[in-house]
Design a protein around this motif. Structure first.
Motif, PDB file in Angstrom:
ATOM      1  N   TYR A 267      99.752  45.447  47.734  1.00  0.00           N
ATOM      2  CA  TYR A 267     101.071  44.859  47.586  1.00  0.00           C
ATOM      3  C   TYR A 267     101.238  44.101  46.281  1.00  0.00           C
ATOM      4  O   TYR A 267     102.282  44.195  45.640  1.00  0.00           O
ATOM      5  N   PHE A 268     100.215  43.317  45.849  1.00  0.00           N
ATOM      6  CA  PHE A 268     100.404  42.549  44.618  1.00  0.00           C
ATOM      7  C   PHE A 268      99.071  42.307  43.931  1.00  0.00           C
ATOM      8  O   PHE A 268      98.035  42.785  44.347  1.00  0.00           O
ATOM      9  N   PHE A 269      99.104  41.494  42.870  1.00  0.00           N
ATOM     10  CA  PHE A 269      98.006  41.453  41.913  1.00  0.00           C
ATOM     11  C   PHE A 269      96.711  40.866  42.464  1.00  0.00           C
ATOM     12  O   PHE A 269      95.626  41.319  42.091  1.00  0.00           O
TER      13      PHE A 269
ATOM     14  N   GLN B  99     100.212  50.409  39.378  1.00  0.00           N
ATOM     15  CA  GLN B  99      99.375  50.142  38.202  1.00  0.00           C
ATOM     16  C   GLN B  99      98.640  51.418  37.788  1.00  0.00           C
ATOM     17  O   GLN B  99      97.635  51.788  38.395  1.00  0.00           O
TER      18      GLN B  99
ATOM     19  N   ASP C 189     105.942  45.543  39.415  1.00  0.00           N
ATOM     20  CA  ASP C 189     105.707  44.546  40.458  1.00  0.00           C
ATOM     21  C   ASP C 189     106.434  44.935  41.750  1.00  0.00           C
ATOM     22  O   ASP C 189     107.453  45.624  41.703  1.00  0.00           O
ATOM     23  N   PRO C 190     105.967  44.459  42.901  1.00  0.00           N
ATOM     24  CA  PRO C 190     106.641  44.778  44.158  1.00  0.00           C
ATOM     25  C   PRO C 190     107.921  43.984  44.380  1.00  0.00           C
ATOM     26  O   PRO C 190     108.789  44.408  45.143  1.00  0.00           O
TER      27      PRO C 190
ATOM     28  N   TYR D 126     102.510  47.510  44.427  1.00  0.00           N
ATOM     29  CA  TYR D 126     102.113  47.106  43.073  1.00  0.00           C
ATOM     30  C   TYR D 126     101.605  48.334  42.321  1.00  0.00           C
ATOM     31  O   TYR D 126     100.464  48.754  42.499  1.00  0.00           O
TER      32      TYR D 126
ATOM     33  N   ARG E  89      95.203  43.677  44.434  1.00  0.00           N
ATOM     34  CA  ARG E  89      94.880  44.826  43.585  1.00  0.00           C
ATOM     35  C   ARG E  89      93.718  44.543  42.649  1.00  0.00           C
ATOM     36  O   ARG E  89      92.859  45.407  42.424  1.00  0.00           O
TER      37      ARG E  89
ATOM     38  N   SER F 298     103.440  49.743  34.834  1.00  0.00           N
ATOM     39  CA  SER F 298     103.117  48.507  35.533  1.00  0.00           C
ATOM     40  C   SER F 298     104.391  47.978  36.175  1.00  0.00           C
ATOM     41  O   SER F 298     105.321  47.578  35.475  1.00  0.00           O
TER      42      SER F 298
END
Length: 335
Positions: free
Chosen positions: A277-279, A241, A156-157, A239, A282, A154
């Protein structure tokens, strides 16, 4: 189909996302009240989403007769207080993680919830992700045999702001806590030991603030399996995952979601779509699915997929990881 009248407390980035998702789930929920003591958009959002009641005080929202349940997306240090007040007001509760950062305080909250006979669902949204949920079903069904190795990556960008890091409680409590919950979900077992290693490899300023930005944690489980989680605050490609469960009969693993899995091969090489790109991008599907679960657990009177106990265990594991990092040795878990 019965609609549940819900109030939303907290209108920051996550709160506004929840508001939009609840509006899209209009067959299940009716947002009847919103609350935020600091938001300058309170009235504007109420008009946009046709919400009749706004307040800056969550206690007023809890007294409103048209609020049957609440979603809490306020600051972390307010979660415990609001959960207990909502439980005493007999409202079912969906709350963002964590319940609190103090184990004794969480136990106090869970007792109030139990005594009030209401539902509490904690916002560990990754359990509702289509990929991870499919892996968990393969484990639970016995299709993979006995789990032996569980891996989660996991990353983060980009790191959060320095101001956020100062109050985040550290990487284990802020970032890895999602993975600590997910690895319990995938392994179908409790963690009995953690051994954490951490470093500052992304931004020296994060180290000056007393935190780390890169970590690897190894875990042992009660069912004999071994696990590993790796985190980074900065993956330049997006991102990241991924998860894998290796068992005695086979394995299940998920790669990153992309807009498509098509590879285009040209003279200058192969090309794939970038990962999200991010949560929020996603886990868009997972955030919607967690509210569907919240609705179902209320109308069918079953326990949520993520209970208050799951919220407690994740915090206990995050604290154990921090203890291991400081002590530079494994830490045993006793519940």
């Amino acid at each position: 189909m019965k609609k549940i009248k819900i109030g939303l407390i907290g209108l920051g980035r996550i709160g506004k996302m929840h508001l939009q998702n609840l509006a899209n789930l209009r067959d299940l929920f009716e947002v009847t009240a919103i609350c935020d003591p600091y938001s300058a958009e309170l009235v504007e959002l109420a008009k946009q989403f046709n919400i009749s009641y706004t307040t800056k005080d969550y206690r007023d929202l809890l007294k409103h007769p048209d609020v049957e349940a609440v979603a809490i997306a306020s600051a972390t240090n307010t979660h415990a207080e609001i959960i207990m007040a909502a439980a005493r007001a007999k409202k079912n509760i969906m709350c963002e993680k964590p319940i609190d950062t103090d184990v004794a305080r969480i136990k106090e909250v869970l007792k109030v919830v139990a005594d009030s006979h209401v539902k509490l669902q904690v916002g560990f949204n990754r359990r509702f992700d289509h990929n991870f949920h499919t892996i968990q079903k393969a484990v639970a069904s016995g299709k993979l045999g006995e789990p032996q190795i569980i891996k989660i990556s996991s990353r983060d960008p980009e790191p959060p702001s320095y101001d956020y890091i100062k109050v985040s409680g550290g990487l284990f409590n802020d970032m890895m806590i999602h993975d600590l919950d997910l690895i319990r979900f995938l392994s179908q077992s409790e963690v009995t030991e953690v051994y954490a290693k951490g470093a500052v490899l992304v931004d020296p300023e994060i180290g000056k603030l007393g935190d780390i930005d890169t970590a690897i944690v190894t875990l042992k489980f009660a069912n004999g399996a071994l696990g590993v989680i790796d985190n980074s605050r900065k993956a330049v490609y997006g991102y990241d995952q991924r998860a894998e469960v290796f068992g005695s009969k086979g394995q299940a693993f998920s790669e990153n979601d992309k807009l498509s899995n098509v590879e285009i091969d040209l003279e200058d090489g192969g090309h794939l779509d970038k990962i999200p790109y991010f949560f929020i991008e996603r886990y868009q599907q997972a955030y919607v699915a967690e509210f569907k679960e919240f609705y179902n657990c209320i109308v069918t009177d079953h326990q949520p997929l993520v209970t208050g106990l799951d919220g407690l265990r994740a915090v206990q594991l995050a604290l154990a990881c921090h203890q291991s990092l400081i002590a530079k040795s494994p830490v045993q878990l006793e519940y």
